[in-house]
Enzyme design. Structure first.
Site, PDB file in Angstrom:
ATOM      1  N   LEU A   1      -9.520  -1.431   6.577  1.00  0.00           N
ATOM      2  CA  LEU A   1     -10.872  -1.927   6.419  1.00  0.00           C
ATOM      3  C   LEU A   1     -11.585  -1.179   5.320  1.00  0.00           C
ATOM      4  O   LEU A   1     -11.237  -0.044   4.992  1.00  0.00           O
ATOM      5  CB  LEU A   1     -11.660  -1.885   7.727  1.00  0.00           C
ATOM      6  CG  LEU A   1     -12.328  -0.628   8.231  1.00  0.00           C
ATOM      7  CD1 LEU A   1     -13.158  -0.950   9.464  1.00  0.00           C
ATOM      8  CD2 LEU A   1     -11.358   0.473   8.553  1.00  0.00           C
ATOM      9  N   SER A   2     -12.541  -1.835   4.673  1.00  0.00           N
ATOM     10  CA  SER A   2     -13.298  -1.296   3.556  1.00  0.00           C
ATOM     11  C   SER A   2     -12.341  -0.981   2.399  1.00  0.00           C
ATOM     12  O   SER A   2     -11.604  -1.852   1.951  1.00  0.00           O
ATOM     13  CB  SER A   2     -14.097  -0.078   4.016  1.00  0.00           C
ATOM     14  OG  SER A   2     -15.032   0.315   3.046  1.00  0.00           O
TER      15      SER A   2
END
Length: 582
Positions: free
Chosen positions: A241-242
């Site tokens: 994620l990110s």
């Protein structure tokens, strides 16, 4: 090309020291920081436990209203082994750290390897709440990479860095995670992402693929009678994620050998040449303009935008300072705020993202993060960061001095990879005016918009991070919140998905209403009331990808997950979460 791995450290984790929570369990993960018996000399096991704890707390909402462990997710005891080493990409001066977790209950009949990259600039356990939380309980092995970032800080003042087990040692006494050469003693603290000179972001896809090969090799070692483990007999799912989400999408484009079986990316920081906007562009814009825009009445009831007062003086001062620098033309605070807000909207910012971005402005994240990126893009060392910035050790009371031994010992476990935090301050880029951070913000922005040699080199550094097109048959699922104020969906996931579709690919795209970037921020009063978590949708997307790979079930439809609602002032419920049907 042959992979280069260092010595592999193998450790057992059973009883009160499991793979998923280091024995802390859900209550311990959410509790006070795990203690060190000797704070100036923590053991490798103590550092590991606290690193796992801080990684969970940085990603998941573990608070009593967050629903973890009741509405979604679980942290069962997962005994097993860890295999960790330093890995070098061809031509790199410094390694990235890779770590494979192989549970005792590894499913030999449905061989599964989850490969994950850390979010932000976090260290090796950064993805544990996503990849470990989903994969380990179902019998998958999980392999992580810090993708050339992490908190393996080197302190030139005493010549120490971080060893393979997380403890600190003098340069020359052990192989270190990050050991810059020839840096002056007074250069400040050196961070791998900012100061390696390798521009790790340009290689994030290759980091992920090398970690996947390491995971297969460690499965061979763990189960020699079942070897070889290969992409043909072991399903490999990449997730993150990110920045970790961006890294696995980069790996999808770099995967010429067909290692990956599926990719699940949450809120990805992904850059496509000619599409969307790269993070450095919109982050430096936000650092400059958002403080002025937050004085506008549109932000009157927005969490963090007012910080306990009607209009913080800093917001008004930023508008006046930008007017003095010719960046705004309005003559009153109200006109300056309206103009700054109009400029942000004109460059593609949506109101839902701007309102959540107030939290990043209040926490000074835009400036802090883009300093590290600028230094990395320009391949600067500690002591020579752009715009006069540096990372300095800080004692209690704010005095910059050589690092305290107790504080320094915890850096690897507590650090995010991008100071300021954990006894390291961001220095420089400031003046003595009423808006002291403006000079640094102007300088960082000019590195994107300017025409000098450094600006040209920085833009070339950003261009090197562009994603490549993945193969046609690779399942890709992208999950992003509509209210993401750090990596706005309109600048990242939306243009990436559109780009794939324009080239004949068929990604699955879930847009989650009310979800923003930091699930951990949902523990803040009022802020959590207005938003929904994203992590459970990541787990659900991994479930769908696994069902597709193992049973041939069709991939889910795209969805604006219409029934999801803000959590509200009470605890999260399955009804308000409203996960897409299985």
């Amino acid at each position: 090309m042959t992979d280069t791995f260092g010595e592999v450290r193998v450790t057992l984790h059973r009883g009160d020291d499991d793979l998923l929570t280091a024995g802390l369990g859900l209550r311990g993960l959410a509790g006070v920081p795990a203690r060190f018996v000797s704070p100036a000399a923590p053991t490798a096991g103590e550092l590991r436990r606290r690193s796992i704890q801080s990684s969970w707390r940085g990603i998941a909402d573990l608070g009593p209203l967050g629903g973890f462990g009741s509405v979604y997710g679980d942290v069962p005891d997962v005994p097993g082994r860890e295999f960790t080493t330093f890995a070098w990409l061809h031509g790199a001066r410094h390694p990235h750290r890779v770590l494979a977790q192989i549970p005792d209950a590894f499913d030999k009949q449905a061989r599964c390897l989850v490969v994950a990259a850390s979010s932000g600039s976090r260290g090796i356990y950064g993805p544990v709440a996503l990849a470990g939380g989903w994969g380990l309980p179902r019998g998958c092995a999980v392999v992580y990479t810090d993708k050339g970032t992490g908190a393996g800080y080197f302190d030139p003042a005493d010549g120490t860095g971080v060893t393979l087990d997380g403890t600190r040692a003098k340069a020359g006494d052990a192989v270190l995670e990050f050991e810059p050469k020839g840096v002056p003693r007074d250069a400040g603290v050196a961070a791998k992402h900012a100061h390696s000179g390798d521009h790790p972001e340009a290689e994030w896809g290759r980091h992920v693929l090398q970690a996947a090969r390491f995971g297969l090799a460690m499965l061979d070692r763990a189960y020699p009678d079942e070897a070889p483990f290969t992409p043909q007999n072991t399903r490999i799912i990449a997730t993150g994620l990110s920045n970790g989400g961006g890294a696995v999408l980069r790996a999808a484009g770099d995967d010429a050998e067909g290692l990956l079986s599926a990719v699940v990316a949450l809120e990805p920081n992904i850059h496509i040449e000619g599409h969307g906007r790269p993070f450095y562009d919109y982050a430096t814009e936000a650092a400059l303009l958002l403080p002025a825009a937050l004085s506008a009445p549109e932000f009157d009831d927005v969490p963090f935008a007012r910080a306990g007062m009607a209009t913080p003086p800093a917001w008004v001062l930023r508008g006046a300072a930008l007017r003095a620098h010719g960046k705004l033309s309005g003559n009153t605070p109200q006109a300056q705020a309206a103009e700054a807000l109009s400029m942000l909207r004109a460059s593609g910012w949506r109101d839902e993202a701007l309102k959540v971005a107030a939290s990043s402005t209040w926490l000074d994240l835009w400036r802090s993060v883009t300093v590290a990126y600028a230094s990395s893009y320009l391949r600067r060392e500690a002591g020579d960061m752009p715009c006069g910035f540096s990372y300095e050790a800080q004692r209690i009371g704010g005095v910059t001095t050589p690092a305290d031994a107790i504080v320094r010992a915890a850096w690897w476990a507590d650090g995010s990879g991008v100071p300021p935090h954990a006894g390291i301050t961001l220095a420089g880029g400031m003046d003595l005016s009423l808006d002291p951070t403006l000079p640094g913000c102007l300088c960082l922005r000019d590195l994107w918009t300017g025409q000098g040699e450094d600006a040209q080199k920085l833009r070339e550094g950003v261009a090197a991070t562009a994603a490549a097109m993945p193969r046609e048959d690779l399942p890709i699922l992208v999950v992003h919140g509509t209210d993401d104020g750090l990596i706005p969906v309109s600048f990242s996931a939306e243009p990436y998905v559109a780009w794939l579709r324009a080239h004949g690919r068929s990604p699955v795209f879930w847009k989650v209403p009310y979800a923003q970037h930091f699930d951990a921020f949902l523990a803040f009063p009022d802020f959590g009331d207005r938003h929904a978590p994203l992590l459970p949708f990541g787990y659900a997307a991994l479930d769908r990808a696994w069902a597709h790979l193992t049973t041939g079930r069709a991939l889910p439809e795209d969805a604006l997950v219409r029934d999801t609602q803000p959590r509200g002032p009470g605890p999260l419920t399955a009804k308000t979460l409203a996960l897409p049907p299985g």
